[in-house]
Each structure stands twice: as structure tokens, then as C-alpha cells.
Design an enzyme around this catalytic site. Structure first.
Site, PDB file in Angstrom:
ATOM      1  CG  ASP A  22      -2.316   0.523   0.911  1.00 56.68           C
ATOM      2  OD1 ASP A  22      -2.425   1.736   0.684  1.00 56.68           O
ATOM      3  OD2 ASP A  22      -3.276  -0.262   0.900  1.00 56.68           O
ATOM      4  CG  HIS A  54      -5.408   3.616   0.909  1.00 62.85           C
ATOM      5  ND1 HIS A  54      -5.054   2.303   0.659  1.00 62.85           N
ATOM      6  CD2 HIS A  54      -6.682   3.753   0.449  1.00 62.85           C
ATOM      7  CE1 HIS A  54      -6.062   1.681   0.074  1.00 62.85           C
ATOM      8  NE2 HIS A  54      -7.068   2.534  -0.067  1.00 62.85           N
ATOM      9  CG  ASN A 150     -13.591   1.592  -4.487  1.00 62.28           C
ATOM     10  OD1 ASN A 150     -14.041   0.582  -3.948  1.00 62.28           O
ATOM     11  ND2 ASN A 150     -12.518   2.224  -4.037  1.00 62.28           N
ATOM     12  CB  ALA A 167      -6.694 -12.514  -6.706  1.00 59.75           C
ATOM     13  CB  SER A 229      -9.233   0.140  -0.271  1.00 60.01           C
ATOM     14  OG  SER A 229      -8.688   0.273  -1.552  1.00 60.01           O
TER      15      SER A 229
END
Length: 893
Positions: A22, A54, A150, A167, A229
């Protein structure tokens, strides 16, 4: 989600390493100080601190200790150890290479789980990050938990690396388990079913990074954020708990257990939620899981009379010590929530016994030849255990896409020499209300310069930009009615030059070519494609094929031409067409003049003008080359109907690489050709300004403050480099104390009436400005919780006649007009002014004279004085006050 129950059972992720890729992590936060075990930076920025906020929020959601909140805001797996991989820089941006390097480092450090709360647009095939995720999953067993994105709620918006097959891809739900409207949904660009499951991602409260800027304040040291997230670390934490419970499990096995044990959101499809919302407690309890976390049955091309049934085998594993009999049931829905027709999905058996420690399987078949609406169909295969052998049904998501009517569009690209061009930047835009863009990523390359792409029936615009040794060619097919397989040739040999000439020999430094395509539907906005940005010297354009329907397409050609401090901003709007070449010589009578007297109190600095044109749906701008200050900048603009202009000015710093004074609040407006519009900028006296959009607003226990502290003498707010400190108090108690300006939000105001003081102190470096070198200002007023709207902030401003360098004559008698703003402008009780000629060491009264409602000061400047400083205090009729001190308000010579 079940994490507290997992803790009660002794599982909190203890001993499990989880990598967070991140923006870095603030390890000074009490919730994370003992949690982060290793850090490494893979960006070009210094250190691993989180300057965005974040990564810190994500890491604390995953494994925060909750120390700062006495455990209230504890993470999902507070026993896990975090590996901090900073793969996004201090602006939140990153590259494929940094993410891949972070993943490889995490795997090398022994991470069992990697959290990727990041993403980019998914394209067909396996991109480099997806390839790394899949390869590391296979070689190391590391589970990558990735955000879906998003970009929802539209279909086909899941991003990469969430689209990677291995994933564990996470969508977002709110506190009521309703799907978040921003949560990206499948299918992927390869028609696979994603996301795999959902987790809480709306208004999630977690740790605030000391130097971060993201998030809404929620509690001391915590902020609230929303997004997939935020949902992703909930799942990564759950994966850590399962890894602690089953240290021998691979990431794939953990993924199977988590997706099999979810709770579905009613009405959401498999392409929206996967199997449903995360439930880690059920995952801990379950003995049976399907080895296929989701089953993608592909995409069947139109027409469907020749479709072939597709079968996938689903295997169940039983980790228990007793055989389990499963009742199997497949349910699915299609477009608009309709139930999938009978026969579209079938099972080879409806009952299955899975031996203890063994496996058993069932075939799921999709047959899209049945009579059905076109679109995506998805559902869940429920395997319910008999005799209480397993506490809940095992869930496996599946889906198939039944393509709507579509055809093969073959595109052939030729450069100016007639040679094939590979992979040009190309867009296909739909007039029907939807569009998509492609860099030929959605296509099949037939041969060099020839591509085939599958496109739904409809009307389209096709545009492309071809570059070769001769320059750039922008080609547009304004109307393509696709009713069958079609071939379009985009031939740069048909393009002709673009040339616009400015008056007085000004040279072009920048330009834009924009194509606006509208759907024609009420309330819909056009799609804008800026096809070219640069000078028009080697630009050619062509329109190919039929013209566009009226009102559905337009072109904007614009740019900047400059000669010294005189700039020409020439915009040509071409309704209903894209040009095959364009030539125009500009005459002065076509232009309006924005005359800007641009001052500066420091020597050898330069200025720039940043001018933007605004159309119905788009704004584009240019920045001039620097020119010496002070000067009179002449800004000429064209006046096309329906377009407006905004002219911003900036004073460059000493190194010339940025603005240390900038004026950027001018509203967009239209002008008339042949007219002159004059204004003066960057000449004092600089001081705070209130009234209109500026001041303070109260809403409940929140104060929104926005007062420009350095507006120039004409009232233009200046964003100026300065050292600042601002405080807000209520009855002496401090509510705000920082080095910010006077545009801030103050929360948690007292619940009773209080006397408030807003105070600011700023100092400007002499290399930025020699006037208003230091300013202090303070407002006092009384406010109650019942107050709503504007609060009574007033100001007094001084308007001496000054040169462009901010000076007035010494040894002369000078009259200075005053103006009042805010409540005191109409309800003034008292006003005093003092003057200093020694930079504030001594002060003398300066009486205010009022004549015909106009207030003035009359000063006699001493011969030997070099500056004038001003101090003023006012009080309105309700007892609110304002006090200001301006050192070196202007200079004397």
C-alpha cells in the site's frame, strides 16, 4: 463477520505474517507500533511512512491492536504480524513493477497472505501483476487478497489484480449487508466470475496516519473510510485466522474455506457478491469445502443456436473424521433479476457422499441454447450436509455470459505512407448510451495493422491516433452502424494538415484536439476524447465515412500562442463534425482582451498565466511560458458560443519551478469580441477578506472556516507561500491549533453558547513578497449550537494607490480608502486605525474620516520612512470584534 467468536476460540492470527502492499504504514500509531515486523519501500519516495493515510487504515483494519481506543477499534487479526511493503508513493500512485517487487519480497519474507487494496483497469488476458499473483500462489502457496475496485455498480468493472484467477477478490457491503453502490462487479474482461466474496467496506473506522490526509474524522486517532480497499483487509485478517488454525493449509485452501462459508446478500448476483459476505467463524467450523471457489462457464457468442453445453466438475473435500452426505441445489438469476430458465444449469446428481478425509464431485452444466434473454447469468451451488455433520451449506458461485447480438468489427490501420500500423490508440464509442474504450486490448490481431474486435449491434464512433515519422494523424469515423460483420480502414493518407495562425507573429506553444461524442439521451453527458496535445505543426486530421447525426458530435481545436507577456488563447468549436484538415488565420476583431496589470514587490521574479476554456462538459487549459514581472499581461481569447474562459495568474518562485503566489479563484465567464476587460492583481494591501463565499459557517457542532488570509488590494485571494499558525478557541478551550491557513474544519464545538476566538499569524519570506511581510488577525464572536449558517466575521481593508511594485511616494500626503466587509459593513459600532513607519516598533493613531458613507485615512508619509504598517480594530453592534496588524502593508520610495 464473526471475528470476536474466533478470538474467543483462541484464533487471532497469532504468528501469521501478512503483507500489506500500500502507501506505507505509520508505525508511530499505538495500534500498529508493535504489529509491523518489517518494512520496505518499492517507490521513488523516501522512507516507509504513510503520507496518504490509506495503508495505515488498511493495516490497522487487518491487524491493529486497538491500543489507542482501549480495544474498541481492534483489527480482525490482532495477533498477526504485518509486513509493510510500500508500493504506492506519497500521491497514492504506483507501477506494475513496484507491486510485483512488493509481492516477491512478501513471499520471500514468508508471508502467508498479501493484502492488495489497490488496482487498475482490467484488460483481457493476464497482465503482469495478475501473472505474478498467479505464479506466486502456485510456487509459494501465498494467498493474495485483492480489492474488486470502486467502479460499480455497472457490470464488468472489476479491476486488476482482482481479476487474477488465484486472487481472493473482495467486494464491499455496508453494516446491513447491503451491497455498496460503488463496489465493482463482474464479469471480468475474460468473462470470469468475480468478486469471490464481500466484506464490510462502508464507513470503516480505523487508524489515522499522522501525516495522512485521507478519511473523515471518527475518533481521536481514527478516521472513517469507504471502499473495497476497506473490505479487503477484513478478508485478509480472516485468512490469517484460518492460517493460524490450519498452518498446513495453502492459500488456495484458505480461499476455498472462506468462500464456502459466506452469508449471501439477498438480491445480489454472483457477479456482484461471489458467494456472499465473509463469515470467519463459520469458516473455522466447516469441515467441508469445494475446491472450486467459483465456476466460470465462459461466454457464449451470439447467435445461440449453435452454442454447445459447457460442463465443469466441482470437487468437495471433507476434512472431518466422518463421511458427509450433501444435498445439492443450483439456483441462478439473469438480467433484471429474472430466474434462469429451466435447463440452463443442470447437475449430474442432487446428492453426494464425501468420505472422511476424502473427496467427491458433481458436474455442473450450462446450456445457453435454451430460450432466454441475453446477458449474464450467475448463481450458487448449495451443498447442504445432512445429519448435522456440517453446520451450514457450502456455497460455490457460478456464472455464464450469454452474449447479446454482436458482430466482428475488423479494423485496418495505415500510416501516411500506406504502411500497416500496429497497436494504435483507438476508441470505439457507442451512441446508444453506453461506450467503451480500447487500446485494441479487447481485440484479436489478425496480422500487422489488422485487428478484430467483438462489438454489440449499434451505432458507433471510431477514432484512432496514428504516429509515424511524418507526425500524428487523428482519424475519426463519425458514424458506424454495426448490423453485421464489418471492416473499417483507417487510412492516414486521407488526412490533411491543421494550422491556426495567431496575430502579431505569436508562436504556438501548446494545443489540444478534443472530440466530444453525445448519446442524445436526456440528461446524459458527452464523452470527451482528447486525441492530441501539442503544437499543430505535424498534425493532420480526417473524417472517414458518413457524418454523425445532428447534435451528437463536435470537435474543439484550441491552444496557446505567445509573444512575451501577450498570450493568445484560440478555441475553435466545430459542431456536428470532425474536420479533414483545418486552416484559420486569426484577426484581432475576433478576440476579447483580458488586460491584467500584474504586480510584484520582489525583483527578478517571473509570472505565468494559466488559462482554461470550459465547454458544456469539459475544461482544458494551457500554461504560458514565464515572463518578467511586474508587467501588463495581455490575454486574448476567442469567443465561441457556449464556451467560457478562466484566467489564473501565478508568480514563479526564485528557482522558477513553481508558483509562490497564485490566483486561481476566478469564475469561468464568457466575453465579447472587441471588448477589453481590465483588472489588477498582486498589488497590496494584502489582508484577509470576508463576505460572499468567504467566512465561517456553522452546522451543528461543526465550524467550516474559509477566509483567504492574503487577498490583494483588488480583493483577489492569493495562495501565497507563508509560514502560518492558526488557533480556534471556545471560552478559552482550544479546539484547533496547527500550522494551517484559515480554510479548515473545526469539529466538536461546545454544546452550549460560547465565546469563540479565531486567530492567525503568518510571515511571508522576503523572497516571496516585500509587502505584508507579517500579518496577525483575530476574530471574536459568540455562537450557540442552534446557530446555523454564516457567522459574524468582519474585516477592514485598505486601498491605497500603489505602483505595481507595491510602493507609494514618501514625503507626501496620501488618502487611503477603507472598506468594511461582513456584519460590520452595515452594523459598525467602532473602528480604530493606527499607523507605523518603523515596521511596527511604534504606533500612532490614524483617524478615520467618513464622508458620504465612504471611509478614508489621510496620512502624511515621512521623507525618511521606507514602509507603512497598519493596525486596526473594529467592533460591530452585537459585540463581535476583528483586529488586524499588517507589517509593511506597503512600501515607500
Amino acid at each position: 463477520m464473526g471475528a470476536p467468536a474466533a478470538w474467543a476460540a483462541g484464533y487471532d492470527g497469532k504468528g501469521v505474517k501478512v503483507a500489506v502492499l500500500d502507501t506505507g504504514i505509520d508505525t508511530t500509531h499505538p495500534d500498529l507500533a508493535s504489529v509491523v515486523k518489517a518494512s520496505k519501500n518499492f517507490t521513488g519516495t523516501a522512507g516507509t511512512d504513510d503520507m496518504v493515510g490509506h495503508g495505515t487504515h488498511v493495516a490497522a483494519t487487518l491487524a491493529g491492536s486497538g491500543a489507542r481506543s482501549d480495544g474498541r477499534h481492534k483489527g480482525v487479526a490482532p495477533g498477526a504480524g504485518i509486513l509493510d511493503a510500500k508500493v504506492l508513493d506519497d500521491s497514492g500512485e504506483g507501477s506494475d513493477s513496484s507491486v510485483i517487487a512488493g509481492l516477491e519480497w512478501a513471499a520471500g519474507q514468508g508471508a502467508k497472505v498479501a493484502n492488495l487494496s489497490l488496482g487498475q483497469e482490467d484488460t483481457p488476458g493476464e497482465d503482469p501483476v495478475e501473472a505474478a499473483v498467479n505464479a506466486l500462489s502456485k510456487s509459494t502457496g501465498m494467498l493474495t487478497v485483492a480489492a474488486a475496485g470502486n467502479e460499480g455498480p455497472d457490470a464488468g468493472t472489476v479491476g486488476s489484480p482482482g481479476a487474477a484467477e488465484s486472487a481472493l477478490t473482495v467486494g464491499a457491503v455496508d453494516g446491513e449487508d447491503r451491497l455498496a453502490d460503488f463496489s465493482s462487479t463482474g464479469p471480468t474482461a475474460d468473462s470470469a466470475l468475480k468478486p469471490d466474496l464481500t466484506a464490510p467496506g462502508v464507513a470503516v473506522v480505523s487508524a489515522r496516519a499522522a501525516h495522512g490526509y485521507l478519511g473523515d474524522p471518527a475518533a481521536d486517532g481514527y478516521v472513517s473510510m469507504s471502499g473495497t480497499s476497506m473490505a479487503t483487509p477484513h478478508v485478509a485478517g480472516a485468512a490469517a485466522i484460518l492460517a493460524q488454525r490450519h498452518p498446513d493449509w495453502t492459500g488456495a485452501r484458505i480461499k476455498q474455506a472462506l468462500t464456502a462459508s459466506t452469508t449471501p446478500t439477498t438480491g445480489a448476483t454472483g457477479y456482484q457478491q461471489g458467494t456472499g459476505r465473509l463469515d470467519v467463524s463459520r469458516a473455522l467450523e466447516g469441515a467441508v469445502a469445494s475446491e472450486q471457489t467459483s465456476v466460470s462457464l465462459g461466454k457464449q457468442l451470439w447467435p445461440h443456436t449453435d452454442d454447445r453445453p459447457v460442463t465443469q466438475h466441482i470437487t468437495y473435500r471433507n476434512d472431518g473424521d466422518q463421511p458427509v452426505t450433501l444435498d445439492l441445489r443450483a439456483t441462478a438469476t439473469g438480467p433484471g433479476g429474472c430466474t434462469a430458465p429451466e435447463g440452463m444449469f443442470t447437475l449430474s446428481t442432487t446428492q453426494l457422499t464425501v468420505p472422511a478425509g476424502g473427496t467427491a464431485g458433481v458436474d455442473l452444466t450450462a446450456d445457453t441454447r435454451v430460450e432466454a434473454a441475453d446477458g449474464a447469468y450467475s448463481g450458487t451451488l448449495l451443498a447442504t450436509a445432512r445429519n448435522g455433520a456440517d453446520p451450514a451449506a457450502v456455497r460455490t458461485a457460478f456464472g455464464v455470459v450469454r452474449e447479446a447480438e454482436a458482430y466482428d468489427l475488423t479494423l485496418k490501420f495505415l500510416d501516411r505512407g500506406g504502411r500497416p500500423v500496429s497497436a494504435p490508440l483507438t476508441e470505439i464509442l457507442g451512441y446508444s448510451g453506453t461506450y467503451w474504450t480500447t487500446n485494441l486490448a479487447d481485440s484479436e490481431q489478425i496480422s500487422k495493422g489488422v485487428y478484430r474486435v467483438r462489438v454489440p449491434r449499434g451505432d458507433y464512433v471510431v477514432d484512432t491516433v496514428l504516429d509515424d515519422a511524418g507526425g500524428t494523424s487523428a482519424l475519426v469515423r463519425p458514424r458506424l452502424s454495426l448490423t453485421g460483420d464489418t471492416t473499417v480502414v483507417l487510412d492516414a493518407r486521407k488526412a490533411k494538415p491543421v494550422g491556426i495562425t495567431a496575430p502579431q507573429g505569436a508562436k504556438m506553444s501548446d494545443g489540444q484536439l478534443n472530440l466530444a461524442v453525445g448519446t442524445g439521451d436526456a440528461g446524459s453527458e458527452p464523452h470527451n476524447s482528447t486525441l492530441f496535445w501539442g503544437t499543430f505543426k505535424n498534425l493532420r486530421t480526417a473524417t472517414l465515412g458518413p457524418t454523425a447525426p445532428a447534435g451528437r458530435l463536435s470537435t474543439q481545436l484550441g491552444g496557446l500562442w505567445q509573444k512575451g507577456s501577450t498570450t493568445y488563447h484560440l478555441l475553435h468549436n466545430l459542431p456536428d463534425r470532425f474536420p479533414t484538415g483545418y486552416r484559420h488565420t486569426t484577426r484581432m476583431k475576433e478576440l476579447a482582451l483580458l488586460k491584467r496589470n500584474f504586480g510584484s514587490s520582489v525583483a527578478h521574479h517571473k509570472g505565468i498565466v494559466n488559462v482554461l476554456w470550459s465547454g458544456p462538459t469539459l475544461s482544458l487549459g494551457t500554461v504560458s511560458d514565464p515572463f518578467p514581472l511586474p508587467t501588463t499581461a495581455k490575454i486574448y481569447v476567442t469567443t465561441p458560443n457556449g464556451f467560457k474562459w478562466t484566467a489564473n495568474l501565478g508568480q514563479r518562485n526564485a528557482s522558477g519551478d513553481d508558483e509562490d503566489v497564485f490566483y486561481g479563484t476566478e469564475s469561468a465567464r464568457s466575453y465579447r469580441a472587441g471588448r477589453t476587460y481590465a483588472a489588477t492583481y498582486n498589488v497590496g494591501v494584502f489582508s484577509p477578506i470576508t463576505g460572499g463565499p468567504y467566512g465561517a459557517q456553522r452546522d451543528g457542532d461543526t465550524l467550516d472556516l474559509c477566509v483567504p488570509d492574503l487577498a490583494d488590494g483588488s480583493g483577489h485571494p492569493a495562495f501565497s507561500t507563508a509560514k502560518r499558525h492558526t488557533t480556534v478557541t471556545a471560552d478559552g478551550s482550544t479546539l484547533l491549533d496547527n500550522d494551517g491557513d484559515l480554510c479548515q474544519t473545526v469539529e466538536k464545538l461546545p454544546s452550549v453558547p460560547a465565546r469563540y476566538t479565531i486567530r492567525t499569524n503568518l510571515t511571508r519570506p522576503p523572497g516571496v513578497a516585500r509587502t505584508t511581510s507579517r500579518l496577525t488577525a483575530a476574530w471574536t464572536f459568540t455562537s450557540s449550537p442552534s446557530d446555523s449558517g454564516s457567522l459574524p466575521l468582519s474585516t477592514v481593508r485598505f486601498h491605497p494607490k500603489l505602483t505595481p511594485t507595491g510602493t507609494a511616494p514618501a514625503g507626501r500626503r496620501t488618502t487611503i480608502p477603507l472598506s468594511l466587509q461582513g456584519q460590520a459593513a452595515t452594523d459598525l459600532k467602532s473602528l480604530t486605525v493606527k499607523v507605523s513607519y518603523d515596521a511596527g516598533k511604534t504606533w500612532s493613531p490614524a483617524p478615520v474620516t467618513t464622508t458620504h458613507g465612504k471611509r478614508t485615512l489621510t496620512l502624511t508619509h515621512p521623507e525618511d520612512a521606507r514602509s507603512v504598517s497598519l493596525k486596526s480594530t473594529l467592533t460591530d453592534t452585537t459585540g463581535n470584534t476583528y483586529a488586524v496588524t499588517i507589517l509593511k502593508a506597503y512600501l515607500l520610495n
